[in-house]
Design an enzyme around this catalytic site. Sequence first.
Site, PDB file in Angstrom:
ATOM      1  N   TYR A   1       0.828  -1.214   0.000  1.00 27.13           N
ATOM      2  CA  TYR A   1       0.000   0.000   0.000  1.00 27.13           C
ATOM      3  C   TYR A   1       0.863   1.266   0.000  1.00 27.13           C
ATOM      4  O   TYR A   1       0.611   2.213  -0.742  1.00 27.13           O
ATOM      5  CB  TYR A   1      -0.905  -0.034   1.238  1.00 27.13           C
ATOM      6  CG  TYR A   1      -1.928   1.068   1.334  1.00 27.13           C
ATOM      7  CD1 TYR A   1      -3.105   1.026   0.596  1.00 27.13           C
ATOM      8  CD2 TYR A   1      -1.734   2.138   2.204  1.00 27.13           C
ATOM      9  CE1 TYR A   1      -4.060   2.028   0.711  1.00 27.13           C
ATOM     10  CE2 TYR A   1      -2.682   3.142   2.332  1.00 27.13           C
ATOM     11  CZ  TYR A   1      -3.839   3.079   1.577  1.00 27.13           C
ATOM     12  OH  TYR A   1      -4.782   4.085   1.699  1.00 27.13           O
TER      13      TYR A   1
ATOM     14  N   THR B   1       3.906   1.602  -1.067  1.00 27.82           N
ATOM     15  CA  THR B   1       4.573   1.724  -2.357  1.00 27.82           C
ATOM     16  C   THR B   1       3.613   2.271  -3.414  1.00 27.82           C
ATOM     17  O   THR B   1       3.974   3.149  -4.207  1.00 27.82           O
ATOM     18  CB  THR B   1       5.121   0.360  -2.802  1.00 27.82           C
ATOM     19  OG1 THR B   1       6.061  -0.106  -1.824  1.00 27.82           O
ATOM     20  CG2 THR B   1       5.802   0.448  -4.148  1.00 27.82           C
TER      21      THR B   1
ATOM     22  N   LYS C   1       0.907   4.099  -2.918  1.00 27.95           N
ATOM     23  CA  LYS C   1       0.544   5.489  -2.625  1.00 27.95           C
ATOM     24  C   LYS C   1       1.698   6.446  -2.912  1.00 27.95           C
ATOM     25  O   LYS C   1       1.476   7.599  -3.322  1.00 27.95           O
ATOM     26  CB  LYS C   1       0.080   5.609  -1.175  1.00 27.95           C
ATOM     27  CG  LYS C   1      -1.256   4.934  -0.891  1.00 27.95           C
ATOM     28  CD  LYS C   1      -2.362   5.429  -1.816  1.00 27.95           C
ATOM     29  CE  LYS C   1      -3.738   4.979  -1.354  1.00 27.95           C
ATOM     30  NZ  LYS C   1      -4.818   5.454  -2.272  1.00 27.95           N
TER      31      LYS C   1
END
Length: 253
Positions: A154, A156, A158
Amino acid sequence: MGNFTGRSAIVTGGSHGIGLGIAKRFADDGAKVAIVDINEENLQAAKAYFEEQGQEAKTIQADVSNYESMQAAAQEVHDDFGSLDILVNNAGVIRDNMLFKMTDDDWDTVMNVHLKGSFNAARAVQQYMVNQKYGRIINISSTSALGNRGQANYATAKAGLQGFTKTLAIELGKFNITTNAIAPGFIETNMTRATAERIGISFDDLIHASVSNIPVARSGKPEDIANTAAFFADERSGFVNGQVIYVAGGPKA
């Protein structure tokens, strides 16, 4: 009517949580809103809400990770509303786990929805925005982009959305299309409720623990993110491009 009268917007993952909060704000401000989501039950609930409000909104079941699905959704919105002015890339999932437990499916699912999904949606709408020489693209990142235990996938994705945002700002700016991102901190949604379940505490305890580290001494609500989305989407924000605003109640995640 507000600032978005005559404008149309797509909000992916807009049938609940932050996405629904943004869709409601845009509709309240006069926009014609299309909610694109994969969850049919949530879509029906969102449709009923907007019908009760007497607002012009439509719901489309589509998979953001599939380009043809998003291409068809974008065309339907443009044909029905007469323009396609605003895109909010909000669709997201979590598959939290520590690195040594994270599976290929955990990684791929998060990347496909957050990163590939935003790529597909932006690719699908840009042709309409370029042709009309106007557009607003808003990507929903997260404070997790700065790193968060148990969220290698997540975080990475975002962080990747922030690079995607800045690149689109450079490429599309000359067409009067701006691209910006919002990085929410702790927001009370079903996703943060799922986080509480994952770590084995009650949602109330998670809220309390989170608020203790937030300078404004409260948790965030979807409306807090919607307010920032409305700023980015406003026609008067045309010189704000390639920016990431952390909406977290303080300067740190």
